[in-house]
Design a protein around this motif. Structure first.
Motif, PDB file in Angstrom:
ATOM      1  N   GLY A 172       0.648  -1.680   0.616  1.00  9.82           N
ATOM      2  CA  GLY A 172       0.280   0.142   0.050  1.00  9.82           C
ATOM      3  C   GLY A 172       1.198   1.440   0.317  1.00  9.82           C
ATOM      4  N   ARG A 173       1.993   0.800  -0.489  1.00 11.02           N
ATOM      5  CA  ARG A 173       2.751   2.374  -0.314  1.00 11.02           C
ATOM      6  C   ARG A 173       2.206   2.807  -1.793  1.00 11.02           C
ATOM      7  N   ILE A 174       2.882   4.207  -1.245  1.00 10.66           N
ATOM      8  CA  ILE A 174       2.886   5.072  -2.866  1.00 10.66           C
ATOM      9  C   ILE A 174       4.612   5.994  -3.010  1.00 10.66           C
ATOM     10  N   ALA A 175       5.240   5.378  -3.880  1.00 14.73           N
ATOM     11  CA  ALA A 175       6.463   5.992  -3.992  1.00 14.73           C
ATOM     12  C   ALA A 175       6.366   7.945  -4.426  1.00 14.73           C
ATOM     13  N   ASN A 176       7.737   8.816  -3.607  1.00 10.98           N
ATOM     14  CA  ASN A 176       7.732   9.175  -4.446  1.00 10.98           C
ATOM     15  C   ASN A 176       8.299  10.084  -5.404  1.00 10.98           C
ATOM     16  N   PRO A 177       8.259  11.474  -5.564  1.00 12.69           N
ATOM     17  CA  PRO A 177       8.612  11.706  -7.138  1.00 12.69           C
ATOM     18  C   PRO A 177       9.854  11.567  -7.635  1.00 12.69           C
ATOM     19  N   VAL A 178      10.945  11.629  -7.072  1.00 16.49           N
ATOM     20  CA  VAL A 178      12.197  11.060  -7.553  1.00 16.49           C
ATOM     21  C   VAL A 178      12.065   9.068  -7.741  1.00 16.49           C
ATOM     22  N   GLU A 179      11.840   8.993  -7.053  1.00 20.22           N
ATOM     23  CA  GLU A 179      11.670   6.700  -6.716  1.00 20.22           C
ATOM     24  C   GLU A 179      10.893   6.974  -7.876  1.00 20.22           C
ATOM     25  N   TYR A 180       9.631   7.817  -8.553  1.00 16.20           N
ATOM     26  CA  TYR A 180       8.423   7.267  -9.217  1.00 16.20           C
ATOM     27  C   TYR A 180       9.671   7.816 -10.102  1.00 16.20           C
ATOM     28  N   VAL A 181       9.865   8.674 -11.356  1.00 15.65           N
ATOM     29  CA  VAL A 181      10.561   8.840 -12.239  1.00 15.65           C
ATOM     30  C   VAL A 181      11.276   8.266 -12.539  1.00 15.65           C
ATOM     31  N   GLU A 182      12.344   7.869 -11.744  1.00 15.20           N
ATOM     32  CA  GLU A 182      13.097   6.635 -12.352  1.00 15.20           C
ATOM     33  C   GLU A 182      12.639   5.542 -12.640  1.00 15.20           C
ATOM     34  N   MET A 183      11.580   4.800 -11.455  1.00 10.43           N
ATOM     35  CA  MET A 183      11.103   3.852 -11.804  1.00 10.43           C
ATOM     36  C   MET A 183       9.955   2.890 -12.218  1.00 10.43           C
ATOM     37  N   ARG A 184       8.863   4.974 -13.164  1.00  6.37           N
ATOM     38  CA  ARG A 184       8.247   4.316 -14.362  1.00  6.37           C
ATOM     39  C   ARG A 184       9.076   4.849 -15.621  1.00  6.37           C
ATOM     40  N   ARG A 185      10.525   5.026 -15.871  1.00  5.50           N
ATOM     41  CA  ARG A 185      10.945   4.582 -17.078  1.00  5.50           C
ATOM     42  C   ARG A 185      10.928   3.655 -17.152  1.00  5.50           C
ATOM     43  N   LYS A 186      11.476   2.219 -15.848  1.00  7.94           N
ATOM     44  CA  LYS A 186      11.223   1.504 -16.281  1.00  7.94           C
ATOM     45  C   LYS A 186      10.340   0.864 -16.568  1.00  7.94           C
ATOM     46  N   VAL A 187       9.480   0.737 -15.900  1.00  9.47           N
ATOM     47  CA  VAL A 187       8.391  -0.106 -16.073  1.00  9.47           C
ATOM     48  C   VAL A 187       7.426   0.365 -16.619  1.00  9.47           C
ATOM     49  N   GLY A 188       7.365   1.431 -17.354  1.00  9.60           N
ATOM     50  CA  GLY A 188       6.282   2.186 -18.821  1.00  9.60           C
ATOM     51  C   GLY A 188       7.277   1.832 -19.934  1.00  9.60           C
ATOM     52  N   GLY A 189       8.556   1.698 -19.769  1.00 10.27           N
ATOM     53  CA  GLY A 189       8.414   1.523 -20.925  1.00 10.27           C
ATOM     54  C   GLY A 189       8.866   2.018 -22.107  1.00 10.27           C
ATOM     55  N   ALA A 190       9.221   3.646 -22.291  1.00  9.86           N
ATOM     56  CA  ALA A 190       9.170   3.997 -23.289  1.00  9.86           C
ATOM     57  C   ALA A 190      10.725   4.186 -23.443  1.00  9.86           C
ATOM     58  N   PRO A 191      11.832   3.960 -22.887  1.00 16.18           N
ATOM     59  CA  PRO A 191      13.105   3.434 -22.928  1.00 16.18           C
ATOM     60  C   PRO A 191      12.896   2.220 -24.866  1.00 16.18           C
ATOM     61  N   TRP A 192      11.941   1.326 -24.081  1.00 14.98           N
ATOM     62  CA  TRP A 192      11.518   0.325 -24.970  1.00 14.98           C
ATOM     63  C   TRP A 192      11.073   0.560 -26.260  1.00 14.98           C
ATOM     64  N   SER A 193      10.442   2.116 -25.936  1.00 13.20           N
ATOM     65  CA  SER A 193      10.059   2.255 -27.901  1.00 13.20           C
ATOM     66  C   SER A 193      10.572   3.095 -28.151  1.00 13.20           C
TER      67      SER A 193
END
Length: 718
Positions: A172-193
């Motif tokens: 039930g944990r919400i990330a902090n903004p810096v953590e989120y941006v870092e992890m979103r790049r990997k999870v979100g897949g835009a580097p893959w795109s």
């Protein structure tokens, strides 16, 4: 009809969306392919109606408008696969919160991406595996080995970081903004795109693929794509799926603001990232091309890749405006270039779009330097760890002064004995590593003195003379002072070179070539970042917030510090453990805490006395248009959350890493010791800032005015 949780903002999108004429071909092909792979009827995830409604053929036709029919069909198949994976993982593992099953599922997927196409792959057990095996075999023969490696890594990040999302849902944990941006790049897949943009447009030259300008193009592209998706998908992800990985929710939680305010702030960050993309493409990429001597063919490839990323931005937005997958009612226009028809172009307001974008961009260049701000305001820092000091501190102080004299650091007009005393770098080392031997403490203090001296030297000498060329030459020569395979170091021309040659020889005497190469890279990253700061200073450009935070780690010498911190750990811990997402998250949280701490203490020194623009508080002031105390509050809150994240990773994520890598008891003990080292590191840095004169108002008033070198830096005559 369900009410929207917020009104979508007015997006900045200066590039026209264009539609690939092969869209119907791609739709038909991807539908047949999805059925062949088992993704439709009987999958339990999608029916034909789901695929039709999502319309990935339209997405790819908008995001890849210029490629031919077969290439568009292949790219579309990749997107069908990745969205199916996302929904499949959600249903099977996220909704059931089955981390063990999710990890076993993810561990098999890299087996279907062999670097050698002649290698056998396992028999697929589900549609995700079948699709990946087919796509890999059809795609990689056309690309270089370097691209295969990069795309494979991006795909693995996209897949494996789903465990991070799953863990956060479990807690039930919400990330902090810096953590989120870092992890979103990997999870979100835009580097893959971005890798698929290379496939469809042009592969970037391997010589520059890892450079800062190309990396920033990819990262700004990624952040903008992900933040845009977060705005459109908030209702589906947060309200329907219970997802916690959404930028709007992250900012809503961090700032304690309304959903609408958080959405507007996400859009402001998105706009800033697009501005950074444009700045990098128009300033840093041309400079890179000159430095690297790129051929016309290489330049054409980089240009085609850059244009492909722009096309993806505009096309991806247009698809979000049309797809039933997302919340897009009452969305305001972003594209004033195509007339007044279509979901993404209605009611275009060219004046409003350009005025808003221009005001944000202009503000970054209009800071008035040397403003009087008074003593730095110091909040009640969250520091759960106690400082300890080495018993060798006093002797190390004496030896550091002798070393600085021998290297010439106190004879060039930048530092003198009074400054060395006021900076007391031995005190910093004594807190960073309280258990160090006397010899190790001396080496640590001398590295800190060398790095701090260089960090002071670049803006004072090269910035004062506006001499970027000399800074680049100095940086190149510093790199030459670190031989990896026994080559001769250059004859030192100044104190920085003399000091680095001395430190390098003593630090790397027992290292392998690979270890020396790794350490050299960390120093190069730091010195290159000083040139980046200098370039911004000469433009009087306050950095984009995300770019600032990430480059701040480099200017702070974080990689160098971490590399030195690990040196005594021996072979018990495999290198891939240090490369894991959780360990990097732990390190980045610690480093960000220290960097932001430094910015808080140095605010008066940098803003009032040095005319500096690289300070997190100033970056926040510029971005939000707020005053000093308000910006300090934001930075302090972020520091606190980064510390809490450090504690969370150490307590909850690292034990899972130990199990995932099946670490021995010895290796687990080493890693627990490493966590303690980082705790000492943060506590020691806070103690040092509190104690030394370097940042205190009374010392700055006495020493910070009019102290410029009386001669240019010593450089060899070519």
């Amino acid at each position: 009809m369900t009410q929207q949780p917020f009104e979508l903002p007015h997006f900045y999108m200066p590039y026209p969306a264009r539609l690939n004429p092969h869209v119907d071909e791609a739709r038909a092909h991807s539908t047949a392919w999805a059925r062949e792979m088992g993704m439709l009827e009987g999958s339990g995830i999608w029916e034909q109606s789901d695929l039709d409604a999502h319309d990935y053929g339209l997405l790819c036709a908008y995001t890849h408008p210029d490629c031919d029919g077969p290439a568009l069909s292949l790219v579309t198949d990749w997107y069908v696969w990745v969205f199916f994976f996302d929904d499949h993982f959600l249903e099977i593992f996220k909704r059931t919160q089955d981390r063990a099953g999710g990890k076993a599922y993810l561990d098999r997927l890299p087996l279907f991406m062999p670097m050698d196409l002649s290698a056998e792959v396992p028999e697929p057990q589900n549609p995700v595996e079948a699709g990946l095996a087919d796509l890999w075999a059809r795609t990689v023969p056309a690309m270089s080995a370097d691209w295969r490696r990069r795309f494979s890594v991006a795909t693995e990040h996209l897949l494996n970081e789903s465990l991070w999302e799953l863990s956060n849902i479990n807690e039930g944990r919400i990330a902090n903004p810096v953590e989120y941006v870092e992890m979103r790049r990997k999870v979100g897949g835009a580097p893959w795109s971005a890798g698929l943009v290379e496939y469809a447009n042009a592969e970037v030259p391997g010589a520059v693929a890892g450079s800062r300008p190309l990396r920033v193009l990819m990262e700004t592209f990624s952040d903008a794509v992900h933040l845009r998706n977060d705005l459109f998908s908030y209702q589906r992800e947060v309200e329907d799926e219970g997802e916690l990985s959404n930028g709007v929710l992250v900012l809503e939680t961090f700032f304690g603001c309304t959903t609408q305010e958080a959405a507007d702030t996400v859009n402001d960050i998105l706009t800033s990232r697009l501005h950074q993309f444009e700045h990098t493409a128009l300033t840093e990429v041309p400079a890179l091309a000159l430095e690297q001597g790129l051929t016309p063919q290489d330049l054409a490839a980089v240009a085609a890749y850059t244009k492909g990323l722009q096309d993806w931005q505009s096309g991806g937005h247009e698809w979000h405006m049309r797809s039933s997958r997302y919340m897009n009612e009452r969305a305001r226009s972003t594209s004033p270039w195509q007339g007044l028809t279509g979901p993404g172009t209605a009611a275009a307001d060219v004046g409003a779009l350009l005025a808003a974008a221009g005001a944000e961009r202009l503000r970054a260049y209009t800071h008035v330097p040397f403003q009087k701000v008074g003593p730095s305001l110091l909040p009640d820092f969250h520091m759960p760890f106690q400082v300890e000091l080495s018993p060798h501190l006093d002797d190390s102080r004496h030896r550091l002064k002798g070393w600085a004299h021998r290297m010439g650091i106190l004879q060039e007009g930048v530092w003198d004995e009074d400054k060395l005393r006021a900076y007391d770098l031995a005190l910093c080392s004594a807190g960073l590593d309280p258990d160090a031997t006397a010899e190790a403490l001396d080496l640590s203090a001398q590295w800190l003195a060398w790095g701090t001296y260089g960090d002071d030297y670049y803006p004072l000498v090269f910035g004062h003379r506006r001499d970027l060329a000399a800074a680049r030459l100095t940086t190149t020569r510093l790199s030459d002072c670190m031989p990896v395979d026994g080559e001769e170091a250059p004859v030192p021309a100044n104190a920085m070179e003399r000091g680095l040659i001395d430190l390098w020889a003593r630090t790397t005497a027992e290292m392998t070539s690979e270890q020396r190469r790794t350490l050299k890279t960390t120093v190069d990253v730091m010195t290159d970042s000083w040139v980046w700061e200098l370039s911004n200073q000469l433009q009087n450009r306050i950095p984009d917030p995300v770019d600032y935070l990430e480059m701040r780690r480099a200017t702070f010498g974080a990689d160098l510090t971490m590399s030195l911190c690990r040196m005594g750990h021996g072979p018990a811990v495999p290198p891939e453990v240090y490369r894991s997402g959780s360990v990097r998250s732990l390190e980045n949280a610690a480093v960000d805490y220290a960097c932001l701490l430094n910015d808080v203490f140095s605010y008066q020194k940098e803003i009032e006395y040095e005319g500096e623009i690289h300070n997190a508080i100033l970056v926040v002031q510029n971005f939000f248009g707020c005053d000093y105390p308000s910006a300090l509050g934001v930075v302090h809150d972020l520091m606190t959350q980064r510390m809490q994240q450090f504690q969370h990773v150490a307590a909850h994520e690292l034990p899972l890493v130990y199990d995932d890598f099946d670490l021995s008891d010895e290796a687990r003990g080493v890693m627990r010791g490493y966590v303690v080292d980082l705790q000492h590191w943060m506590a020691g840095i806070l103690n040092w800032h509190r104690e030394v004169d370097r940042y205190k108002s009374h010392w700055l008033a006495r020493r910070a005015h009019g102290f410029l070198p009386d001669r240019p830096p010593a450089l060899p005559v070519s």
